[in-house]
Structures are given as structure tokens and as C-alpha cells.
Design a protein around this motif. Structure first.
Motif, PDB file in Angstrom:
ATOM      1  N   GLY A  10      -3.154   2.994   0.340  1.00  0.00           N
ATOM      2  CA  GLY A  10      -3.432   4.304   0.234  1.00  0.00           C
ATOM      3  C   GLY A  10      -2.645   5.230  -0.660  1.00  0.00           C
ATOM      4  N   PHE A  11      -2.877   6.511  -0.380  1.00  0.00           N
ATOM      5  CA  PHE A  11      -2.067   7.555  -1.218  1.00  0.00           C
ATOM      6  C   PHE A  11      -0.681   7.143  -1.622  1.00  0.00           C
ATOM      7  CE2 PHE A  11      -0.126  11.804  -1.071  1.00  0.00           C
ATOM      8  CZ  PHE A  11      -0.278  12.057  -2.409  1.00  0.00           C
ATOM      9  N   ILE A  12       0.158   7.286  -0.752  1.00  0.00           N
ATOM     10  CA  ILE A  12       1.891   7.056  -0.963  1.00  0.00           C
ATOM     11  C   ILE A  12       1.916   5.961  -1.387  1.00  0.00           C
ATOM     12  CG2 ILE A  12       3.958   7.411  -0.295  1.00  0.00           C
ATOM     13  CD1 ILE A  12       2.915   9.648   1.511  1.00  0.00           C
ATOM     14  N   ASP A  31      -2.976  -4.218   3.700  1.00  0.00           N
ATOM     15  CA  ASP A  31      -3.659  -3.107   3.913  1.00  0.00           C
ATOM     16  C   ASP A  31      -5.060  -3.666   4.321  1.00  0.00           C
ATOM     17  OD1 ASP A  31      -5.374  -0.555   3.816  1.00  0.00           O
ATOM     18  OD2 ASP A  31      -3.443   0.101   2.743  1.00  0.00           O
ATOM     19  N   ASP A  32      -5.628  -2.913   5.509  1.00  0.00           N
ATOM     20  CA  ASP A  32      -6.860  -3.067   6.066  1.00  0.00           C
ATOM     21  C   ASP A  32      -8.126  -2.423   5.244  1.00  0.00           C
ATOM     22  OD1 ASP A  32      -6.700  -0.692   7.093  1.00  0.00           O
ATOM     23  OD2 ASP A  32      -6.950  -1.438   9.278  1.00  0.00           O
ATOM     24  N   SER A  34      -8.666   0.564   5.747  1.00  0.00           N
ATOM     25  CA  SER A  34      -9.544   1.365   6.496  1.00  0.00           C
ATOM     26  C   SER A  34      -9.512   2.912   5.983  1.00  0.00           C
ATOM     27  CB  SER A  34      -8.864   1.852   7.855  1.00  0.00           C
ATOM     28  OG  SER A  34      -7.544   1.955   7.861  1.00  0.00           O
ATOM     29  N   THR A  35      -8.506   3.559   5.507  1.00  0.00           N
ATOM     30  CA  THR A  35      -8.557   4.628   4.634  1.00  0.00           C
ATOM     31  C   THR A  35      -8.011   4.248   3.207  1.00  0.00           C
ATOM     32  OG1 THR A  35      -6.392   5.233   5.403  1.00  0.00           O
ATOM     33  CG2 THR A  35      -8.023   6.175   6.675  1.00  0.00           C
ATOM     34  N   GLY A  36      -7.461   3.503   2.976  1.00  0.00           N
ATOM     35  CA  GLY A  36      -6.837   3.315   1.649  1.00  0.00           C
ATOM     36  C   GLY A  36      -8.098   2.533   0.509  1.00  0.00           C
ATOM     37  N   SER A  56      -4.473  -6.703   8.762  1.00  0.00           N
ATOM     38  CA  SER A  56      -3.972  -5.612   9.573  1.00  0.00           C
ATOM     39  C   SER A  56      -2.605  -5.798   9.996  1.00  0.00           C
ATOM     40  CB  SER A  56      -4.899  -5.448  10.899  1.00  0.00           C
ATOM     41  OG  SER A  56      -4.310  -4.470  11.603  1.00  0.00           O
ATOM     42  N   ILE A  57      -1.976  -4.536  10.142  1.00  0.00           N
ATOM     43  CA  ILE A  57      -0.456  -4.748  10.673  1.00  0.00           C
ATOM     44  C   ILE A  57      -0.475  -5.095  12.176  1.00  0.00           C
ATOM     45  CG2 ILE A  57       0.756  -3.124   9.123  1.00  0.00           C
ATOM     46  CD1 ILE A  57       0.227  -0.884  11.363  1.00  0.00           C
ATOM     47  N   LEU A  76       4.057   1.956   5.420  1.00  0.00           N
ATOM     48  CA  LEU A  76       3.513   2.953   5.481  1.00  0.00           C
ATOM     49  C   LEU A  76       2.178   2.954   5.981  1.00  0.00           C
ATOM     50  CD1 LEU A  76       4.410   3.192   1.909  1.00  0.00           C
ATOM     51  CD2 LEU A  76       4.711   5.247   3.148  1.00  0.00           C
ATOM     52  N   VAL A  80      -4.508   7.562   9.830  1.00  0.00           N
ATOM     53  CA  VAL A  80      -3.806   9.291   9.600  1.00  0.00           C
ATOM     54  C   VAL A  80      -5.050   9.915   9.442  1.00  0.00           C
ATOM     55  CG1 VAL A  80      -1.814   8.341   8.054  1.00  0.00           C
ATOM     56  CG2 VAL A  80      -4.190   8.776   6.943  1.00  0.00           C
ATOM     57  N   SER A 118       7.569   8.332   8.754  1.00  0.00           N
ATOM     58  CA  SER A 118       7.386   9.230   9.905  1.00  0.00           C
ATOM     59  C   SER A 118       6.727  10.379   9.143  1.00  0.00           C
ATOM     60  CB  SER A 118       8.519   9.366  10.493  1.00  0.00           C
ATOM     61  OG  SER A 118       8.275  10.224  12.037  1.00  0.00           O
ATOM     62  N   TYR A 149      -1.076  10.970  17.132  1.00  0.00           N
ATOM     63  CA  TYR A 149      -0.204  10.741  16.102  1.00  0.00           C
ATOM     64  C   TYR A 149       1.359  11.078  15.969  1.00  0.00           C
ATOM     65  CZ  TYR A 149       0.505  11.067  10.939  1.00  0.00           C
ATOM     66  OH  TYR A 149       1.182  11.102   9.557  1.00  0.00           O
ATOM     67  N   LYS A 153       4.207   8.459  16.299  1.00  0.00           N
ATOM     68  CA  LYS A 153       5.342   8.354  15.133  1.00  0.00           C
ATOM     69  C   LYS A 153       6.911   8.834  15.833  1.00  0.00           C
ATOM     70  CE  LYS A 153       2.987   7.582  11.221  1.00  0.00           C
ATOM     71  NZ  LYS A 153       3.381   6.591  10.268  1.00  0.00           N
ATOM     72  N   ILE A 179       2.655  15.648   1.888  1.00  0.00           N
ATOM     73  CA  ILE A 179       2.802  15.036   0.591  1.00  0.00           C
ATOM     74  C   ILE A 179       1.595  14.942  -0.075  1.00  0.00           C
ATOM     75  CG2 ILE A 179       3.867  13.192  -0.902  1.00  0.00           C
ATOM     76  CD1 ILE A 179       5.813  14.951   0.712  1.00  0.00           C
TER      77      ILE A 179
END
Ligand code: NAD
Length: 317
Positions: A10-12, A31-32, A34-36, A56-57, A76, A80, A118, A149, A153, A179
């Protein structure tokens, strides 16, 4: 350090992987996608100290085996983005709560240090002038439309805190405040990349609400080294620490800065929240971090101004 970065595509997470590998650490990503995206990690594909695992986590056995072969976990991975969390609250709750419990539980079993990501959203409707870590949090003032969400968190923080207390594993909770930077995608509702994309295409910039809501954007390049420093700071263990930027701006003001910095002909179009996200959608009016705890613990001083951050996104397009 032998690090596992969940959500590392992902981004971060991908910027964190760049930083850790450049500093000689061994890094595994779970990472799965999904958005990354693997694109975010393409620069590391030949690095001898980097490995990518797709999964997946929520996969307990996989998480257990990956956590078992590292000494530090940067957690992370999360569902999201406004569209994800508003449209699929149960899915987002499952990933963000059960996924985190899985990862923290494995860290406790294997004695690994863990950072849990978080969010400023745990402060709910609170719009104080500089939110400090002891401000009222989500369980007292939830925003209905974003509950899955924010509440997950908020509970993640408690899970991490309790595991840290009871098992003694070093645990740090980082509360990120808006961020931004290169590789963040506008697809899931993230405002800065979306505005930059619209401005560069000379399309109208779509502001949700009246644009008077205020945010304080922080740079990923300030936050990533801070996250790593916090893991090496025993005084930070079992604490939640705000990380964000310095400069507050209204969303209307942000749209105007983006238009100016891109030299765009875009106009600004205001779209009511209910049209963008459905009936009853609520947003935070203001979100401003007090980062004095991070300053005290690790000397955190954000260096990048809003214009620098917007320019770094424009240059990456
Ligand atoms: P992102 O979407 O770019 O990264 C999240 C990553 O998690 C993605 O790569 C996604 O594919 C992965 N993921 C999602 N579900 C997964 C699962 N079940 N198993 C494995 N991987 C999964 O978002 P980001 O902005 O980089 O956010 C990183 C973390 O920081 C998240 O925990 C987020 O809640 C938190 N955060 C970010 C911000 C911000 O301003 N960017 C603010 C507050 C909190």
C-alpha cells in the motif's frame, strides 16, 4: 531488524519498505493487494533483503509462520478508503478488527515487537485545536457513517495495548492524521491524489460538502522514519502516538492550492455529501493533531509544507 510489513504494497507500507531495505533491514511484505499494488514495490523486486508474500492477515496459519520468522512487525494492512468503509462496513470490521487480533496474537506468541497503525478517526467528532493523545476518543463520539473503520481501529488500539501489557511485547500504536504523498491512490476517496488527478486532467475538482471542513496533511516522508524511530524507543511502548503535519487547510483551500500548483484550468464543483456517499453521511469538521508527544519521544518535527507535499504528488504523476 527482520521486519514483517503487513499492507506493505500500500501507500505508507511501500514507503516504509523502501526506507527499511535502504537501511539494511530484512523485509517481508504480507498483502492481499485489495487496495495495494505490486507496482508500488517494483523498485525492490531485485533487492536481496526483500520478499513479497500475497495473502491475507485473516489467514491465521500464514500470519503465524511469517511473524515467527521476524523480530519486528509493522502492521499497516487494513480495509481503508471512504467507499470501502461506508459501503462494506462488516467487511471492513472483519479485516480491521479480526485481522489485527490475528497479527498481534502471533506477535505475542513469537515475542516480536509490533507497531499497529491507527488513525485520527479514533477522535470521532472531536475537533479541538490540536488533538492530544488524551482527548476523548471514538467510543464516546462516533461518526455513524464511518463507525466500522473508526470503531475497529479504536478496538485495535485496545487489543494492542492489552497484549502489550499482559505479554510484555514491545507495542507502539501510531495514530496517522491524513498522511499523503506519491503512490497514494485517489480511487478509494483520498482527497489529495484525487484533486491532483482532476486538476492535471483539467476536469472540475469535486469538493464534497461546502469545502469549509479543515484538515492538516502530513507527508509520508516525515512519518516513515518516525515510525521506525518509535519502534526503537522503549518510552513509546504501550502508548498511542499522533503523527501528522503542521499546516491546517480547508478542503476548498486545498482545491485552490492544487489548481495553482498544477497551473490547471479546473473549476471547483461542490457536491453534497449525501450525493457522494449516500444519505446520512457525516464527516469530521476539523482534524488537527497535537504532535508534542512524538516530539518529546523522538524529536519529531515535520519538515514538509503543504505545497511541497502537493508538488511531490504532481511530480510522481
Ligand atoms: P493503503 O490502502 O494504501 O494500504 C493498506 C494495505 O493493506 C493495502 O496494500 C491493502 O492491499 C492491504 N490489505 C487490506 N486488507 C488486507 C488483508 N486482509 N490482508 C493483507 N493485506 C491487506 O492505505 P495506507 O494509507 O497506506 O494505510 C496504511 C495504514 O495506515 C492503514 O492501517 C490505515 O488504516 C492507516 N492510516 C492511514 C492514514 C493515511 O492518511 N494514509 C490515516 C490514518 C490511518
Amino acid at each position: 531488524m527482520k521486519a514483517l510489513v503487513t499492507g506493505g504494497a500500500g501507500f505508507i507500507g511501500s514507503h516504509l519498505c523502501d526506507y527499511l531495505t535502504a537501511h539494511g533491514h530484512q523485509v517481508t511484505v504480507l498483502d492481499d493487494l485489495s487496495t495495494g499494488s505490486k507496482e508500488n514495490l517494483v523498485q525492490l523486486s531485485d533487492a536481496p533483503n526483500f520478499e513479497f508474500v500475497e495473502g491475507s492477515i485473516l489467514d491465521t496459519a500464514l500470519v503465524d509462520s511469517l511473524v515467527g520468522s521476524c523480530d519486528t512487525v509493522f502492521h499497516l494492512a487494513a480495509a481503508v478508503g471512504v467507499h470501502t468503509i461506508v459501503d462494506k462496513p462488516l467487511e471492513s470490521l472483519r479485516t480491521n478488527l479480526h485481522g489485527t487480533e490475528n497479527v498481534v496474537d502471533a506477535a505475542a506468541r513469537h515475542g516480536a515487537r509490533i507497531m499497529v497503525a491507527s488513525t485520527s478517526e479514533v477522535y470521532g467528532k472531536n475537533d479541538a485545536d490540536g488533538l492530544s493523545e488524551d482527548a476523548d476518543r471514538i467510543l464516546g463520539s462516533p461518526l455513524k457513517s464511518r463507525w466500522s473503520y473508526a470503531a475497529a481501529k479504536g478496538l485495535d488500539e485496545l487489543v494492542a495495548y492489552v497484549y502489550g501489557k499482559e505479554t510484555g511485547i514491545p507495542t507502539v500504536i501510531t495514530r496517522f492524521f491524513n498522511i499523503v504523498g506519491p503512490r497514494q491512490t485517489g480511487r478509494y476517496g483520498m482527497v489529495v491524489p484525487r484533486f491532483v488527478g482532476q486538476a492535471m486532467a483539467n476536469e472540475p475538482i469535486t469538493v464534497y460538502g461546502d469545502g469549509s471542513q479543515r484538515r492538516c496533511f502530513g507527508s509520508v516522508f516525515d512519518v516513515v522514519p518516525a515510525v521506525v524511530k518509535l519502534m526503537d524507543t522503549p518510552e513509546a511502548y504501550n502508548q498511542a502516538v499522533n503523527l501528522g503535519g503542521l499546516e491546517e487547510v480547508s478542503i476548498r483551500g486545498l482545491a485552490e492550492r492544487v489548481i495553482e500548483l498544477t497551473g490547471s484550468d479546473s473549476t471547483i464543483e461542490y457536491i453534497p455529501y449525501e450525493k457522494a456517499y449516500g444519505e446520512g453521511y457525516e464527516d469530521m469538521r476539523r482534524r488537527m493533531p497535537d504532535t508534542s508527544l512524538a516530539r518529546e519521544l523522538i524529536g519529531y518535527e515535520p519538515t514538509l509544507r503543504l505545497d511541497d507535499i502537493i508538488n511531490s504528488i504532481i511530480e510522481s504523476k
